[in-house]
Motif scaffolding. Structure first.
Motif, PDB file in Angstrom:
ATOM      1  N   ALA A  39       0.834  -1.209   0.000  1.00 37.35           N
ATOM      2  CA  ALA A  39       0.000   0.000   0.000  1.00 37.35           C
ATOM      3  C   ALA A  39       0.867   1.256   0.000  1.00 37.35           C
ATOM      4  O   ALA A  39       0.592   2.213  -0.730  1.00 37.35           O
ATOM      5  CB  ALA A  39      -0.932  -0.002   1.211  1.00 37.35           C
ATOM      6  N   VAL A  40       1.918   1.253   0.794  1.00 39.06           N
ATOM      7  CA  VAL A  40       2.810   2.413   0.867  1.00 39.06           C
ATOM      8  C   VAL A  40       3.572   2.594  -0.441  1.00 39.06           C
ATOM      9  O   VAL A  40       3.760   3.725  -0.899  1.00 39.06           O
ATOM     10  CB  VAL A  40       3.770   2.285   2.072  1.00 39.06           C
ATOM     11  CG1 VAL A  40       4.878   3.319   2.012  1.00 39.06           C
ATOM     12  CG2 VAL A  40       2.996   2.403   3.373  1.00 39.06           C
ATOM     13  N   THR A  41       3.975   1.500  -1.064  1.00 44.58           N
ATOM     14  CA  THR A  41       4.679   1.599  -2.344  1.00 44.58           C
ATOM     15  C   THR A  41       3.780   2.239  -3.395  1.00 44.58           C
ATOM     16  O   THR A  41       4.202   3.167  -4.104  1.00 44.58           O
ATOM     17  CB  THR A  41       5.156   0.213  -2.810  1.00 44.58           C
ATOM     18  OG1 THR A  41       6.076  -0.303  -1.842  1.00 44.58           O
ATOM     19  CG2 THR A  41       5.836   0.277  -4.167  1.00 44.58           C
ATOM     20  N   VAL A  42       2.547   1.776  -3.492  1.00 40.33           N
ATOM     21  CA  VAL A  42       1.612   2.369  -4.452  1.00 40.33           C
ATOM     22  C   VAL A  42       1.409   3.848  -4.140  1.00 40.33           C
ATOM     23  O   VAL A  42       1.473   4.705  -5.026  1.00 40.33           O
ATOM     24  CB  VAL A  42       0.261   1.613  -4.448  1.00 40.33           C
ATOM     25  CG1 VAL A  42      -0.789   2.352  -5.273  1.00 40.33           C
ATOM     26  CG2 VAL A  42       0.441   0.191  -4.962  1.00 40.33           C
ATOM     27  N   ALA A  43       1.190   4.163  -2.875  1.00 43.90           N
ATOM     28  CA  ALA A  43       0.970   5.554  -2.473  1.00 43.90           C
ATOM     29  C   ALA A  43       2.189   6.425  -2.772  1.00 43.90           C
ATOM     30  O   ALA A  43       2.058   7.542  -3.285  1.00 43.90           O
ATOM     31  CB  ALA A  43       0.608   5.624  -0.993  1.00 43.90           C
ATOM     32  N   SER A  97      -1.273   8.494   4.750  1.00 46.25           N
ATOM     33  CA  SER A  97      -2.710   8.736   4.608  1.00 46.25           C
ATOM     34  C   SER A  97      -3.255   8.033   3.366  1.00 46.25           C
ATOM     35  O   SER A  97      -4.300   7.374   3.420  1.00 46.25           O
ATOM     36  CB  SER A  97      -2.970  10.244   4.521  1.00 46.25           C
ATOM     37  OG  SER A  97      -4.329  10.502   4.260  1.00 46.25           O
ATOM     38  N   TRP A  98      -2.552   8.166   2.250  1.00 44.52           N
ATOM     39  CA  TRP A  98      -2.999   7.516   1.017  1.00 44.52           C
ATOM     40  C   TRP A  98      -2.981   5.997   1.164  1.00 44.52           C
ATOM     41  O   TRP A  98      -3.906   5.313   0.734  1.00 44.52           O
ATOM     42  CB  TRP A  98      -2.123   7.938  -0.158  1.00 44.52           C
ATOM     43  CG  TRP A  98      -2.322   9.348  -0.607  1.00 44.52           C
ATOM     44  CD1 TRP A  98      -3.013  10.339   0.037  1.00 44.52           C
ATOM     45  CD2 TRP A  98      -1.807   9.942  -1.799  1.00 44.52           C
ATOM     46  NE1 TRP A  98      -2.948  11.503  -0.696  1.00 44.52           N
ATOM     47  CE2 TRP A  98      -2.223  11.289  -1.826  1.00 44.52           C
ATOM     48  CE3 TRP A  98      -1.021   9.465  -2.839  1.00 44.52           C
ATOM     49  CZ2 TRP A  98      -1.888  12.156  -2.850  1.00 44.52           C
ATOM     50  CZ3 TRP A  98      -0.685  10.332  -3.872  1.00 44.52           C
ATOM     51  CH2 TRP A  98      -1.116  11.662  -3.877  1.00 44.52           C
ATOM     52  N   ALA A  99      -1.938   5.463   1.797  1.00 49.29           N
ATOM     53  CA  ALA A  99      -1.850   4.013   2.007  1.00 49.29           C
ATOM     54  C   ALA A  99      -2.999   3.530   2.884  1.00 49.29           C
ATOM     55  O   ALA A  99      -3.599   2.482   2.621  1.00 49.29           O
ATOM     56  CB  ALA A  99      -0.503   3.647   2.633  1.00 49.29           C
ATOM     57  N   LEU A 116      -0.661   3.713 -11.732  1.00 45.31           N
ATOM     58  CA  LEU A 116       0.803   3.620 -11.717  1.00 45.31           C
ATOM     59  C   LEU A 116       1.384   3.460 -13.111  1.00 45.31           C
ATOM     60  O   LEU A 116       2.551   3.793 -13.343  1.00 45.31           O
ATOM     61  CB  LEU A 116       1.268   2.448 -10.849  1.00 45.31           C
ATOM     62  CG  LEU A 116       1.058   2.591  -9.352  1.00 45.31           C
ATOM     63  CD1 LEU A 116       1.525   1.334  -8.637  1.00 45.31           C
ATOM     64  CD2 LEU A 116       1.749   3.819  -8.814  1.00 45.31           C
ATOM     65  N   ALA A 117       0.600   2.968 -14.050  1.00 46.83           N
ATOM     66  CA  ALA A 117       1.085   2.775 -15.413  1.00 46.83           C
ATOM     67  C   ALA A 117       1.538   4.096 -16.030  1.00 46.83           C
ATOM     68  O   ALA A 117       2.358   4.105 -16.953  1.00 46.83           O
ATOM     69  CB  ALA A 117      -0.007   2.136 -16.269  1.00 46.83           C
ATOM     70  N   GLU A 118       1.025   5.208 -15.523  1.00 41.13           N
ATOM     71  CA  GLU A 118       1.376   6.527 -16.048  1.00 41.13           C
ATOM     72  C   GLU A 118       2.699   7.050 -15.497  1.00 41.13           C
ATOM     73  O   GLU A 118       3.253   8.003 -16.024  1.00 41.13           O
ATOM     74  CB  GLU A 118       0.272   7.530 -15.698  1.00 41.13           C
ATOM     75  CG  GLU A 118      -1.093   7.157 -16.188  1.00 41.13           C
ATOM     76  CD  GLU A 118      -2.176   8.022 -15.561  1.00 41.13           C
ATOM     77  OE1 GLU A 118      -1.853   9.073 -14.966  1.00 41.13           O
ATOM     78  OE2 GLU A 118      -3.345   7.638 -15.646  1.00 41.13           O
ATOM     79  N   GLY A 119       3.193   6.458 -14.417  1.00 41.96           N
ATOM     80  CA  GLY A 119       4.390   6.976 -13.757  1.00 41.96           C
ATOM     81  C   GLY A 119       5.671   6.366 -14.283  1.00 41.96           C
ATOM     82  O   GLY A 119       5.671   5.497 -15.148  1.00 41.96           O
ATOM     83  N   VAL A 126       4.454  -4.854 -11.761  1.00 39.20           N
ATOM     84  CA  VAL A 126       4.642  -5.192 -10.358  1.00 39.20           C
ATOM     85  C   VAL A 126       3.319  -5.729  -9.846  1.00 39.20           C
ATOM     86  O   VAL A 126       2.259  -5.188 -10.149  1.00 39.20           O
ATOM     87  CB  VAL A 126       5.070  -3.952  -9.543  1.00 39.20           C
ATOM     88  CG1 VAL A 126       5.232  -4.300  -8.083  1.00 39.20           C
ATOM     89  CG2 VAL A 126       6.352  -3.366 -10.102  1.00 39.20           C
ATOM     90  N   GLU A 127       3.383  -6.785  -9.069  1.00 45.51           N
ATOM     91  CA  GLU A 127       2.164  -7.381  -8.546  1.00 45.51           C
ATOM     92  C   GLU A 127       1.884  -6.841  -7.147  1.00 45.51           C
ATOM     93  O   GLU A 127       2.776  -6.784  -6.306  1.00 45.51           O
ATOM     94  CB  GLU A 127       2.316  -8.905  -8.492  1.00 45.51           C
ATOM     95  CG  GLU A 127       1.047  -9.597  -8.064  1.00 45.51           C
ATOM     96  CD  GLU A 127       1.183 -11.103  -8.081  1.00 45.51           C
ATOM     97  OE1 GLU A 127       0.768 -11.725  -7.106  1.00 45.51           O
ATOM     98  OE2 GLU A 127       1.715 -11.635  -9.064  1.00 45.51           O
ATOM     99  N   PHE A 128       0.650  -6.460  -6.929  1.00 48.22           N
ATOM    100  CA  PHE A 128       0.209  -5.961  -5.622  1.00 48.22           C
ATOM    101  C   PHE A 128      -0.964  -6.812  -5.128  1.00 48.22           C
ATOM    102  O   PHE A 128      -1.970  -6.299  -4.675  1.00 48.22           O
ATOM    103  CB  PHE A 128      -0.203  -4.487  -5.733  1.00 48.22           C
ATOM    104  CG  PHE A 128       0.948  -3.579  -6.061  1.00 48.22           C
ATOM    105  CD1 PHE A 128       1.848  -3.211  -5.077  1.00 48.22           C
ATOM    106  CD2 PHE A 128       1.142  -3.104  -7.343  1.00 48.22           C
ATOM    107  CE1 PHE A 128       2.918  -2.373  -5.367  1.00 48.22           C
ATOM    108  CE2 PHE A 128       2.203  -2.264  -7.648  1.00 48.22           C
ATOM    109  CZ  PHE A 128       3.090  -1.898  -6.655  1.00 48.22           C
TER     110      PHE A 128
END
Length: 174
Positions: A39-43, A97-99, A116-119, A126-128
């Motif tokens: 969650a933190v990685t995505v955020a 907060s986002w996570a 995330l595909a845009e970043g 990456v699998e989440f």
């Protein structure tokens, strides 16, 4: 310019698992940590989508846990030595907060992972899975970490910014 977000990700995931500890033994602890880290990685990747964004937060520092600790009722830093609390300076309040919002809302987590595909962070897929499709063991291990009522004060801090970031048509700059 350094662009490695791993200290920020590690510290923010650690803060989440300290504030909302796992339920069970060593396996539960590992499962809870993985969910927090995903969650933190995505955020973090959403918050700092470019190398320039990541470099700037690495140079300036993310801000620390003061308000998060106050909201959750954590111990005061004065009760411990500086070495024991130094990692807390790398916690990013917005990312936490986002996570928290992602951990408590599966639909929002799906939108975030898709964004995330845009970043620039995901050169390879990456699998989440533990964030997006937690099984019963994941949910039991992270019962506190995924409890919407418990995380609501933290998630609400910057949730509008997350929703704005996930709004189609927005630029990538944080």
């Amino acid at each position: 310019m350094p662009t490695d977000l791993s200290p920020l990700i590690a510290a923010t995931a650690r803060w989440l698992t300290v504030a909302y500890p796992p339920c069970g033994g060593a396996l539960a602890s590992a499962l809870c940590e993985v969910q927090a880290r995903q969650a933190v990685t995505v955020a973090a990747w959403l918050r700092y989508p470019t190398e320039i964004d990541a470099g700037l937060v690495t140079m300036a520092g993310p801000g620390g846990t003061a308000r998060l600790d106050w909201i959750t009722g954590a111990e005061a830093a004065g009760d411990h030595s500086a070495e024991e609390w130094a990692w807390r300076t790398w916690v990013d309040e917005v990312v936490a907060s986002w996570a928290a919002a992602l951990l408590t809302d599966a639909e929002l987590a799906g939108l975030a992972v898709a964004a995330l595909a845009e970043g620039e962070h995901t050169a390879t897929p990456v699998e989440f899975r533990r964030l997006l499709s937690p099984d019963d063991g994941d949910r039991r291990a992270a019962a506190l970490l995924r409890h919407p009522d418990l995380l609501a004060p933290v998630a609400a801090l910057h949730q509008d910014q997350l929703l704005t970031r996930l709004d189609p048509g927005r630029s990538l700059a944080a």
